[in-house]
Design a protein around this motif. Structure first.
Motif, short mmCIF file in Angstrom:
data_model
loop_
_atom_site.label_atom_id
_atom_site.label_comp_id
_atom_site.label_asym_id
_atom_site.label_seq_id
_atom_site.Cartn_x
_atom_site.Cartn_y
_atom_site.Cartn_z
N TRP A 1 15.35 -0.34 11.56
CA TRP A 1 13.98 -0.58 11.11
C TRP A 1 13.91 -1.90 10.35
N SER A 2 13.01 -2.78 10.78
CA SER A 2 12.89 -4.10 10.14
C SER A 2 11.59 -4.26 9.38
N GLY A 3 10.81 -3.16 9.29
CA GLY A 3 9.51 -3.23 8.61
C GLY A 3 9.61 -2.89 7.13
N ARG A 4 8.45 -2.56 6.55
CA ARG A 4 8.36 -2.27 5.13
C ARG A 4 8.96 -0.90 4.82
N THR A 5 9.49 -0.75 3.62
CA THR A 5 10.11 0.51 3.22
C THR A 5 9.60 0.91 1.84
N GLY A 6 9.80 2.20 1.50
CA GLY A 6 9.42 2.70 0.19
C GLY A 6 8.14 3.50 0.23
N TRP A 7 7.46 3.56 -0.89
CA TRP A 7 6.19 4.27 -1.00
C TRP A 7 5.06 3.41 -0.47
N VAL A 8 4.16 4.03 0.27
CA VAL A 8 3.15 3.25 0.98
C VAL A 8 2.24 2.49 0.03
N HIS A 9 1.85 3.08 -1.08
CA HIS A 9 0.90 2.35 -1.95
C HIS A 9 1.59 1.21 -2.68
N HIS A 10 2.92 1.27 -2.82
CA HIS A 10 3.64 0.16 -3.43
C HIS A 10 3.57 -1.08 -2.54
N ALA A 11 3.49 -0.88 -1.23
CA ALA A 11 3.34 -2.03 -0.32
C ALA A 11 2.02 -2.73 -0.55
N VAL A 12 0.97 -1.97 -0.86
CA VAL A 12 -0.33 -2.56 -1.16
C VAL A 12 -0.25 -3.36 -2.46
N VAL A 13 0.37 -2.77 -3.48
CA VAL A 13 0.51 -3.46 -4.76
C VAL A 13 1.27 -4.77 -4.58
N ALA A 14 2.30 -4.75 -3.73
CA ALA A 14 3.09 -5.96 -3.51
C ALA A 14 2.28 -7.04 -2.80
N ASP A 15 1.34 -6.64 -1.96
CA ASP A 15 0.58 -7.60 -1.16
C ASP A 15 -0.67 -8.13 -1.87
N TYR A 16 -1.15 -7.41 -2.89
CA TYR A 16 -2.42 -7.77 -3.52
C TYR A 16 -2.25 -7.90 -5.04
N PRO A 17 -2.10 -9.13 -5.55
CA PRO A 17 -2.06 -9.32 -7.00
C PRO A 17 -3.35 -8.84 -7.68
N SER A 18 -4.47 -8.94 -6.93
CA SER A 18 -5.75 -8.44 -7.43
C SER A 18 -6.44 -7.65 -6.33
N LEU A 19 -7.07 -6.54 -6.73
CA LEU A 19 -7.83 -5.70 -5.79
C LEU A 19 -9.31 -5.66 -6.17
N SER A 20 -9.74 -6.67 -6.91
CA SER A 20 -11.10 -6.64 -7.46
C SER A 20 -12.18 -6.79 -6.40
N ASP A 21 -11.83 -7.38 -5.26
CA ASP A 21 -12.87 -7.68 -4.27
C ASP A 21 -12.63 -6.98 -2.93
N VAL A 22 -12.00 -5.79 -2.96
CA VAL A 22 -11.76 -5.01 -1.75
C VAL A 22 -12.24 -3.58 -1.94
N GLN A 23 -12.41 -2.87 -0.84
CA GLN A 23 -12.60 -1.43 -0.86
C GLN A 23 -11.30 -0.76 -0.42
N VAL A 24 -10.95 0.35 -1.09
CA VAL A 24 -9.73 1.08 -0.75
C VAL A 24 -10.10 2.51 -0.40
N TYR A 25 -9.62 2.98 0.74
CA TYR A 25 -9.79 4.36 1.19
C TYR A 25 -8.40 4.96 1.35
N ILE A 26 -8.17 6.13 0.72
CA ILE A 26 -6.81 6.66 0.67
C ILE A 26 -6.80 8.15 0.96
N ALA A 27 -5.77 8.58 1.70
CA ALA A 27 -5.58 10.01 1.98
C ALA A 27 -4.09 10.31 2.02
N GLY A 28 -3.71 11.38 1.36
CA GLY A 28 -2.32 11.78 1.31
C GLY A 28 -2.15 12.82 0.22
#
Length: 231
Positions: free
Chosen positions: A174-201
């Protein structure tokens, strides 16, 4: 809300103990993408399942049900469907449906929570073709990501759509992302002030994500998930 009788058209394995269920309701079900139905097992026994198909395709109801041997709650529903060939439902329910306002959309799913994001994704690509959409789907292993190929193809076909699979326990190849899924979002977005987030789990994941996203300046009015009605 009155109940609707549905014919069970098919129950098909997707991966492991996850099954795709296709229901044909006696009349079209009115719902928004991201809502859920209640399966009526008894007068005081109504069990929620996210609708996987988009709202523009409401002549059917698609569910993705995770029903392993330790999950009697879901297994009993599948057994009833197989035995009776029909089931009573009501819907749509829930306030965490697609409410696009032009901001980029981030969809986050853990396991079969994907069905919630799948409905929203299909609706968003049709109704908001210029709105960027990123789907982060997390599974314990690659086999849990049962629509990996279809989502990869969609990402190739739609410039505004980005698919980010995340595996918790990755195989050696596997060469993709690993770990907890929401941690990948945190790593990709220093700020989430201007997005919408929809989550299920799982509730634990939704709660941890809410705390971490708040630290990234995500307003609570831009965070959607059925879990937040309970935690």
């Amino acid at each position: 809300m009155s109940q609707i009788q549905c014919q069970v058209d098919s129950i098909t394995p997707l991966a492991g103990a996850v099954y795709q269920v296709i229901l044909t309701p006696a009349q079209p079900v009115s719902f928004y993408a991201g809502q859920y139905i209640l399966v009526h097992m008894g007068e005081n026994d109504k069990r929620p399942f996210s609708i996987a198909n988009a709202a523009f395709d409401n002549h059917k109801i698609e569910l993705h049900i995770g029903a392993d041997e330790n999950n009697a709650y879901a297994t009993e529903v599948l057994e009833r469907m197989r035995h009776d060939g029909s089931i009573a439902i009501s819907g749509g329910h829930g306030e965490a449906y697609l409410q696009s306002n032009g901001q980029p959309i981030i969809l986050i799913a853990g396991g079969t929570g994907f069905s919630y994001t799948w409905s929203i994704l299909q609706q968003a690509l049709k109704d908001h073709p210029h709105t960027p959409v990123s789907l982060y789907w997390g599974g314990k292993n690659t086999n849990d990501l049962y629509l990996y190929d279809e989502l990869s193809k969609l990402a190739d076909e739609h410039d505004q759509f980005n698919f980010i699979p995340v595996v918790e326990f990755a195989e050696d190849d596997w060469s993709g992302r690993t770990g907890w899924v929401h941690h990948a979002v945190v790593a990709d977005y220093p700020s989430l002030s201007d997005v919408q987030v929809y989550i299920a789990g799982r509730f634990e994941m939704a709660k941890a994500a809410r705390d971490d996203f708040s630290a990234r300046a995500l307003p609570q009015t831009q965070l959607f998930g059925d879990a937040y009605a309970f935690i």
